[in-house]
Structures are given as C-alpha cells and as structure tokens.
Design a protein around this motif. Structure first.
Motif, PDB file in Angstrom:
ATOM      1  N   PRO A  51       0.732  -1.229   0.141  1.00 54.38           N
ATOM      2  CA  PRO A  51      -0.005   0.083  -0.044  1.00 54.38           C
ATOM      3  C   PRO A  51       0.725   1.341   0.123  1.00 54.38           C
ATOM      4  O   PRO A  51       0.586   2.217  -0.660  1.00 54.38           O
TER       5      PRO A  51
ATOM      6  N   LYS B 164       1.893   1.859  -3.416  1.00 56.21           N
ATOM      7  CA  LYS B 164       0.756   2.545  -4.146  1.00 56.21           C
ATOM      8  C   LYS B 164       0.525   3.781  -3.914  1.00 56.21           C
ATOM      9  O   LYS B 164       0.377   4.724  -4.993  1.00 56.21           O
ATOM     10  N   ARG B 165       0.429   4.453  -2.925  1.00 52.02           N
ATOM     11  CA  ARG B 165       0.289   5.703  -2.558  1.00 52.02           C
ATOM     12  C   ARG B 165       1.271   6.655  -3.091  1.00 52.02           C
ATOM     13  O   ARG B 165       0.989   7.795  -3.638  1.00 52.02           O
ATOM     14  N   ARG B 166       2.456   6.251  -2.761  1.00 55.03           N
ATOM     15  CA  ARG B 166       3.850   7.132  -3.112  1.00 55.03           C
ATOM     16  C   ARG B 166       3.722   7.172  -4.925  1.00 55.03           C
ATOM     17  O   ARG B 166       3.875   8.213  -5.436  1.00 55.03           O
TER      18      ARG B 166
ATOM     19  N   LYS C  14       0.937   9.534  -6.005  1.00 57.50           N
ATOM     20  CA  LYS C  14       1.395  11.020  -5.416  1.00 57.50           C
ATOM     21  C   LYS C  14       2.286  11.541  -6.542  1.00 57.50           C
ATOM     22  O   LYS C  14       2.307  12.759  -7.015  1.00 57.50           O
TER      23      LYS C  14
ATOM     24  N   ASP D  88      -1.599   6.999   7.884  1.00 57.00           N
ATOM     25  CA  ASP D  88      -2.099   8.186   7.179  1.00 57.00           C
ATOM     26  C   ASP D  88      -0.857   9.184   7.021  1.00 57.00           C
ATOM     27  O   ASP D  88      -0.244   9.447   8.155  1.00 57.00           O
ATOM     28  N   ARG D  89      -0.700   9.673   5.974  1.00 52.23           N
ATOM     29  CA  ARG D  89       0.451  10.624   5.841  1.00 52.23           C
ATOM     30  C   ARG D  89       0.408  11.711   6.523  1.00 52.23           C
ATOM     31  O   ARG D  89       1.207  12.213   7.120  1.00 52.23           O
TER      32      ARG D  89
ATOM     33  N   THR E 267       8.812   5.034   3.043  1.00 51.83           N
ATOM     34  CA  THR E 267       8.284   4.539   2.003  1.00 51.83           C
ATOM     35  C   THR E 267       9.261   3.385   1.555  1.00 51.83           C
ATOM     36  O   THR E 267       8.827   2.421   1.102  1.00 51.83           O
TER      37      THR E 267
END
Length: 381
Positions: free
Chosen positions: A165, A168-170, A173, A210-211, A247
């Motif tokens: 995950p 995926k977020r990175r 972004k 959560d970032r 990350t």
C-alpha cells in the motif's frame, strides 16, 4: 521583421463574452463565485506547489483566506451549498483569477465549464474536449495541438499490480512529478534488506499510516527534541525526508513489476493505437485493467461521434497536469509549435466534491480557458 500587434482588449472581451454565451446556450448556467475564498481547499487539493502562487490573508478569526487562483473549486463549493448536490448540473464562468506567475500578470481572466453529476462519463469527457476546441476556434485559432491522458488508467495499473500500500500511495502521488516517479522506480529495484536501520520497524509503521498524521507526528518529535534547523533544512523538510525513508521500508520490487510500469508509461501516440498497446500490455503482464481501457475506448468513440479528428489527438499514458485532484481524463490544448503553457485545459475529478464535503461521490469534469493567452495566440495565428 514585423512585430505582431497586441490583441485588442475590447475585441478580446467581446469574444470572451460571446464564448460565455455559447457555453450558456449549450446548457451551462453562468456561475459567479466569490473572489475571496477559504485557502484550505486549494492548499489541500491542488498540489504541493500551490502555496507559493496564492495571495493569502486572514479574517478576524484567524482563518486563512485567498484570492481565488482558479474557478473550479469555487464553483464546486457553490454547487455543494446550493442544495442541488448530486443532481446533474452544468456551469460556465468568466472572470478574474489571481495567481503569482513570475514575470507575468498575477491577475488574469479565466473562462470555463464545470459539469457535475453526469453518469455518462465517457460522453461528458468528450463533450468537454469538444467545447474546449470550440473556445479555440472562437478566437480564430485553427491549428491546435491536442494533448490527452488518463490518470485513471495509471490508478488501475497500480491497483492491479502486487504492490505494498505504501508504494501504491507513493506512485500515485508522484504520477504528476515525472522526476520523482522515475527516482521511485529506480529505488524500487535497488531497495534491499541490507539498507535497514535500527529504526526500520518505526519506518515500516509510519509507511502504513495516514500521511498527514505521520507527518504531524514526526514534526512534533523534532520539536520536542528542540531542533529547529539541520544542514539548512527546515523541520518540515526533515519530516518529509523521514517519511520518504519510510516509503523505502517496503523493500525491493521484482524487476518485471517495474518493467511493466515503465512499459505502461512509454505508451504514446494516436488514441486507437494506445488502446491496442494497453490491451497487449494487460495480456502480457496478466493485469486486470480492462475496465479502464474500455472507458478510454468509449471516450474515443464519443469524440469521433462529435466529429473530432481522433487521429490528430495525441494520447500519452504518462500525461498529467500536475493537479492532485484529477482522477481520470485530462487534456490540454496548445497553439501548435507555440508555447509550453496550455490555452485550454481540464479533466475529470470525481473525488473532489467528496473531499469538499459531499456525502457521496459525485462525478465531475470540466476545463478552463486562459482568455488573454488565447486571444494573443489567435491574433498571432
């Protein structure tokens, strides 16, 4: 050599008014959002670089306000406050926006269209492009370069890959930040367990959180430690770097996964050719991205049905406008061979209204027209 005459301000205004009238005739109601807006939505939703271009102030209670830097978010906010949220509604606008632009006027006129609540996404996307082309034609610009992409395709690719995950977020972004994305892909192939630190477990825990919350925690820890500046970097910069290291805690990815992403990002050309390349990639890599490709193909069909020359449209999977709230189709119209800055640009942003407070997701798509730039390009042409 004769210098082109400056565009007539009166003529430009008349053409802009006529353009707004044409949008209204197409079924889009004129909108007049306030010039002074809450700053938070722009700071949270438009991307990390927006703050340096905003004109900010505060009200008596200390809330941060700004002069509107564009009209998409203000029109969306007014739509949500109208009591008609969720119903299909279309709006058009013409008015000044305010944004610091090095060497250029900070106040300039923007026109555009926003469409909310339509379920026929592919048809709505094609309509936005057609209306955008009508805007360039209204200002006498006949030779237009059409650049398109679809961040929804990239999102489908990332969802289909076997990725942690955090990656995926990175990657989502970084999609609009090509240098960062290239660097991430390189790191994903080089990361090894040998690079683990004594606090690897802490990094891994932050990576899965959560970032915004993780960033706040790291900043608080730095403040508790009494640090204010290390090696010329602010606490915020140090916190961002620490989260970047988190990350990497996910370890390396198989080379074939990175190769699939790189192959995807290299697809460019005529839209129909891109569809064929995407289907070949999906089959070769065994990726379930058929729904996203089908939507692209449907959009192409609606463009052709509107009389657009699909073969003249340039599609690139790596194309993105650098605006974080876009979720699907994106496009820019340029004077061919004359300018890196778009004259008309827009896209789909299905997640924006929920982030602005809507109780349920509302489909949305729109575009903006830079009137002064378009008028100048039309006069030169």
């Amino acid at each position: 050599m004769t210098t082109p005459a400056a565009p007539s301000a009166t003529g430009s205004a008349a053409r802009a008014d006529a353009l707004l009238a044409s949008f209204a005739a197409a079924g889009y109601a004129p909108a007049h959002p306030s010039i002074l807006q809450p700053a938070e939505p722009f700071l949270d939703l438009s991307g990390e670089d927006i703050r340096k271009s905003l004109y900010l102030t505060t009200d008596a209670s200390g809330d941060e306000l700004c002069l509107r830097p564009d009209l998409t978010i203000p029109v969306a906010r007014d739509y949500l406050a109208s009591g008609k949220a969720g119903e299909p509604k279309g709006f058009c606008y013409l008015g000044p926006v305010f944004r610091y632009r090095d060497g250029r006027a900070s106040e300039f006129v923007q026109a555009g269209v926003e469409s909310f609540g339509r379920k026929d996404s592919a048809a709505a996307d094609a309509e936005m492009l057609a209306l955008g082309l009508e805007a360039t034609a209204a200002f006498g610009l006949k030779d237009v370069e059409i650049r398109t992409g679809d961040v929804g395709l990239f999102a489908a690719l990332i969802a289909a890959l076997d990725l942690a995950p955090v990656w995926k977020r990175r990657l989502m972004k970084d999609f609009n930040r090509k240098i960062s994305l290239a660097q991430d892909l390189q790191r994903m192939t080089l990361a090894t367990s040998a690079s683990r630190t004594d606090y690897h477990g802490v990094l891994a825990a932050l990576a899965g959180s959560d970032r915004k919350a993780a960033l706040a925690l790291v900043r608080d820890l730095i403040s508790i430690a009494g640090a204010t500046n290390l090696s010329g970097r602010s606490n915020a910069e140090i916190a961002d770097r620490f989260l970047e290291q988190s990350t990497m805690a996910g370890g390396a990815l198989p080379k074939e996964t990175v190769m699939a992403i790189e192959r995807f990002l290299a697809i460019t050309g005529e839209p129909d050719d891109a569809v064929a390349q995407l289907r070949a990639l999906a089959a070769d890599a065994k990726l379930d991205i058929a729904t996203a490709i089908d939507l692209l193909e449907q959009r192409i069909g609606f463009m052709a049905a509107r009389g657009l020359d699909v073969a003249s449209i340039r599609f690139a999977t790596a194309f993105g406008r650098g605006i974080d709230y876009y979720t699907g189709f994106e496009f820019e119209l340029h004077a061919r061979g004359n300018g890196a800055e778009p004259l008309v640009a827009g896209g789909r942003y299905d997640g924006l209204l929920t982030r602005l407070g809507a109780e349920a997701p509302i489909p949305a798509v729109g575009f903006s027209v830079w009137i002064d730039a378009l008028a100048q390009a039309g006069d030169i042409a």
